[in-house]
Write a protein that holds these residues in place. Structure first.
Motif, PDB file in Angstrom:
ATOM      1  N   ALA A   1      -2.747 -15.448  -1.801  1.00 24.08           N
ATOM      2  CA  ALA A   1      -3.473 -16.377  -0.943  1.00 24.08           C
ATOM      3  C   ALA A   1      -2.540 -17.003   0.090  1.00 24.08           C
ATOM      4  O   ALA A   1      -2.919 -17.195   1.258  1.00 24.08           O
ATOM      5  N   ARG A   2      -1.335 -17.314  -0.344  1.00 24.33           N
ATOM      6  CA  ARG A   2      -0.376 -17.904   0.592  1.00 24.33           C
ATOM      7  C   ARG A   2       0.025 -16.899   1.673  1.00 24.33           C
ATOM      8  O   ARG A   2       0.175 -17.256   2.853  1.00 24.33           O
ATOM      9  N   ILE A   3       0.179 -15.634   1.299  1.00 25.78           N
ATOM     10  CA  ILE A   3       0.509 -14.603   2.278  1.00 25.78           C
ATOM     11  C   ILE A   3      -0.642 -14.429   3.265  1.00 25.78           C
ATOM     12  O   ILE A   3      -0.433 -14.309   4.480  1.00 25.78           O
ATOM     13  N   ALA A   4      -1.873 -14.426   2.769  1.00 23.20           N
ATOM     14  CA  ALA A   4      -3.027 -14.269   3.654  1.00 23.20           C
ATOM     15  C   ALA A   4      -3.130 -15.430   4.639  1.00 23.20           C
ATOM     16  O   ALA A   4      -3.588 -15.259   5.775  1.00 23.20           O
ATOM     17  N   GLU A   5      -2.688 -16.601   4.230  1.00 24.08           N
ATOM     18  CA  GLU A   5      -2.750 -17.772   5.108  1.00 24.08           C
ATOM     19  C   GLU A   5      -1.646 -17.766   6.148  1.00 24.08           C
ATOM     20  O   GLU A   5      -1.874 -18.125   7.317  1.00 24.08           O
ATOM     21  N   ALA A   6      -0.442 -17.341   5.767  1.00 23.44           N
ATOM     22  CA  ALA A   6       0.701 -17.417   6.683  1.00 23.44           C
ATOM     23  C   ALA A   6       1.144 -16.059   7.201  1.00 23.44           C
ATOM     24  O   ALA A   6       1.973 -16.004   8.114  1.00 23.44           O
ATOM     25  N   GLY A   7       0.646 -14.968   6.636  1.00 22.75           N
ATOM     26  CA  GLY A   7       1.031 -13.623   7.044  1.00 22.75           C
ATOM     27  C   GLY A   7      -0.177 -12.715   7.040  1.00 22.75           C
ATOM     28  O   GLY A   7      -1.204 -13.023   7.644  1.00 22.75           O
ATOM     29  N   ALA A   8      -0.073 -11.588   6.350  1.00 23.92           N
ATOM     30  CA  ALA A   8      -1.195 -10.644   6.301  1.00 23.92           C
ATOM     31  C   ALA A   8      -1.179  -9.872   4.986  1.00 23.92           C
ATOM     32  O   ALA A   8      -0.115  -9.475   4.500  1.00 23.92           O
ATOM     33  N   VAL A   9      -2.365  -9.675   4.431  1.00 22.99           N
ATOM     34  CA  VAL A   9      -2.572  -8.839   3.251  1.00 22.99           C
ATOM     35  C   VAL A   9      -3.358  -7.620   3.705  1.00 22.99           C
ATOM     36  O   VAL A   9      -4.393  -7.743   4.371  1.00 22.99           O
ATOM     37  N   VAL A  10      -2.884  -6.424   3.341  1.00 24.69           N
ATOM     38  CA  VAL A  10      -3.427  -5.177   3.886  1.00 24.69           C
ATOM     39  C   VAL A  10      -3.818  -4.232   2.764  1.00 24.69           C
ATOM     40  O   VAL A  10      -3.099  -4.097   1.767  1.00 24.69           O
ATOM     41  N   SER A  11      -4.953  -3.547   2.939  1.00 23.35           N
ATOM     42  CA  SER A  11      -5.364  -2.518   1.989  1.00 23.35           C
ATOM     43  C   SER A  11      -6.244  -1.494   2.684  1.00 23.35           C
ATOM     44  O   SER A  11      -7.011  -1.827   3.586  1.00 23.35           O
ATOM     45  N   GLU A  12      -6.124  -0.240   2.244  1.00 23.36           N
ATOM     46  CA  GLU A  12      -7.053   0.777   2.725  1.00 23.36           C
ATOM     47  C   GLU A  12      -8.284   0.876   1.830  1.00 23.36           C
ATOM     48  O   GLU A  12      -9.204   1.644   2.124  1.00 23.36           O
ATOM     49  N   HIS A  13      -8.309   0.100   0.762  1.00 21.26           N
ATOM     50  CA  HIS A  13      -9.400   0.156  -0.211  1.00 21.26           C
ATOM     51  C   HIS A  13     -10.385  -0.987   0.026  1.00 21.26           C
ATOM     52  O   HIS A  13      -9.974  -2.106   0.354  1.00 21.26           O
ATOM     53  N   PRO A  14     -11.670  -0.754  -0.168  1.00 22.38           N
ATOM     54  CA  PRO A  14     -12.654  -1.810   0.080  1.00 22.38           C
ATOM     55  C   PRO A  14     -12.575  -2.927  -0.946  1.00 22.38           C
ATOM     56  O   PRO A  14     -12.021  -2.747  -2.042  1.00 22.38           O
ATOM     57  N   PRO A  15     -13.106  -4.084  -0.616  1.00 19.14           N
ATOM     58  CA  PRO A  15     -13.127  -5.200  -1.567  1.00 19.14           C
ATOM     59  C   PRO A  15     -13.732  -4.787  -2.899  1.00 19.14           C
ATOM     60  O   PRO A  15     -14.677  -3.993  -2.956  1.00 19.14           O
ATOM     61  N   GLY A  16     -13.162  -5.326  -3.953  1.00 19.00           N
ATOM     62  CA  GLY A  16     -13.630  -5.014  -5.296  1.00 19.00           C
ATOM     63  C   GLY A  16     -12.907  -3.867  -5.959  1.00 19.00           C
ATOM     64  O   GLY A  16     -13.074  -3.638  -7.159  1.00 19.00           O
TER      65      GLY A  16
END
Length: 375
Positions: free
Chosen positions: A189-204
């Motif tokens: 969560a902290r990375i998503a707020e201050a940086g970026a979280v990346v995935s090629e897979h859909p949520p879930g």
């Protein structure tokens, strides 16, 4: 067009389970997801979409689509398709780039010069300290720090980068809403707020063993180089390092004690040609020419023409779009959204130009906000 209407065709392609290579071919041929969907089963098959995926395209999973669309409703959640201008340029150059990416946070970070820091999930205390030291120093040098949110070295690199006020990208082997390990939920969560979280897979999407080597190729693709801090002889970090070598990326390894089993993988990499490094400065100096080449390449993608004499005399960049961005910037820190509104430029263009200006020492960046340095 609403965000849902724009994203749904891409999501239908992704949720079909078709290979990324087939999806890229479809998008290249038809110029967009909606046209690719309208092409029909015979055309899909001719592009390499298998029978199961063709059936899924005809009868999409409504619940899975709804989950992904719901996730994308958040203003900081993004979907980058293969044909999007914002798709990271370095990632396009690997052998098997993903057809699309989910991003939580600042998607523009995927354009920045990045160094990946990886290593053992069962790292020693010294290994974690070294990972944190390299991450913080390289982040202060202006590099984005990439890793995989795993236990051990990955977590230490992310945490140290955040603590230093730097930029970090976490590439996941799960959906963008699933922390793995689960105890890293707060870190994610902290990375998503201050940086970026990346995935090629859909949520879930839950963690599967087969997802992690695939995740590693994306981390490599986003990076100019990779630093292996600790790794056993048989480890995912060594696989990542070999992917990096195959992709033409710089590979660095930290030496360790001959009595430390977590150093043996690094020693093997060094024997095989990886650069032995003892300080972050050695990494930064090796990557500096690659950073300059990347910036020149990004600027070369923008149309250029002569600027007015007074701007040339002031030493400003010689691109008209950068002049528009310069006018939009002030001496007070300004967020990306406001810069887009003021300049009328695309996010991808603004991101690449901000990078060039920052590396030239004309723009300061702090916590996702930008300001002029000097006149």
């Amino acid at each position: 067009m609403s965000a849902c209407a724009e994203h749904e065709p891409l999501l239908r392609l992704l949720h079909s389970g078709a290979a990324a290579s087939a999806l890229r071919r479809l998008l290249d041929t038809h110029g967009g997801a909606a046209a690719a969907l309208a092409a029909g089963r015979r055309d899909w098959a001719s592009h390499g979409v298998d029978a199961v995926a063709c059936t899924a395209l005809l009868r999409p999973d409504a619940a899975a689509l709804a989950r992904s669309l719901s996730w994308l409703e958040a203003p900081t959640h993004h979907l980058l398709g293969w044909g999007d201008a914002a798709y990271p340029p370095l990632l396009r150059r690997i052998a098997s780039p993903p057809a699309m990416l989910f991003v939580a946070g600042d998607a523009d970070l995927l354009w920045r010069p990045t160094v990946a820091i990886v290593g053992s999930r069962t790292a020693t205390a010294g290994g974690r300290v070294n990972a944190g030291h390299f991450a913080a120093a390289l982040a202060r040098a202006g590099l984005c720090i990439g890793s995989g949110l795993a236990a051990g070295i990955d977590a230490a690199a992310h945490q140290a980068t955040l603590d230093a006020g730097g930029m970090t990208v976490a590439v996941l082997g799960t959906g963008p809403d699933i922390a793995y390990p689960a105890r890293h939920r707060a870190l994610m969560a902290r990375i998503a707020e201050a940086g970026a979280v990346v995935s090629e897979h859909p949520p879930g999407t839950q963690p599967l063993r087969t997802h992690f080597p695939s995740r590693n190729r994306i981390l490599v693709g986003l990076s100019l180089g990779i630093v292996v801090v600790e790794a056993a002889i048989r480890s995912g970090a060594l696989i990542t390092a070999r992917l990096a070598g195959d992709a033409g990326r710089e590979v660095f390894a930290l030496p360790g004690s001959i009595h430390n089993p977590m150093a043996r993988g690094c020693h093997r990499l060094i024997r095989e040609g990886a650069a032995l490094v003892e300080t972050p400065t050695e990494v930064a100096e090796t990557l500096a020419p690659l950073v300059r080449d990347l910036v020149r390449g990004l600027r070369g993608e923008l149309a250029s023409c002569p600027v007015e004499p007074e701007r040339e005399a002031a030493g400003l960049p010689d691109l008209p779009d950068i002049n528009r961005l310069w006018e939009a910037l002030g001496h007070d820190p300004t967020g990306m959204d406001e810069l887009l509104d003021r300049s009328g430029l695309t996010a991808a263009a603004v991101s690449s130009m901000l990078l060039a200006l920052e590396l030239e020492g004309r723009v300061a960046a702090e916590h996702g906000r930008y300001s002029r340095i000097g006149v």
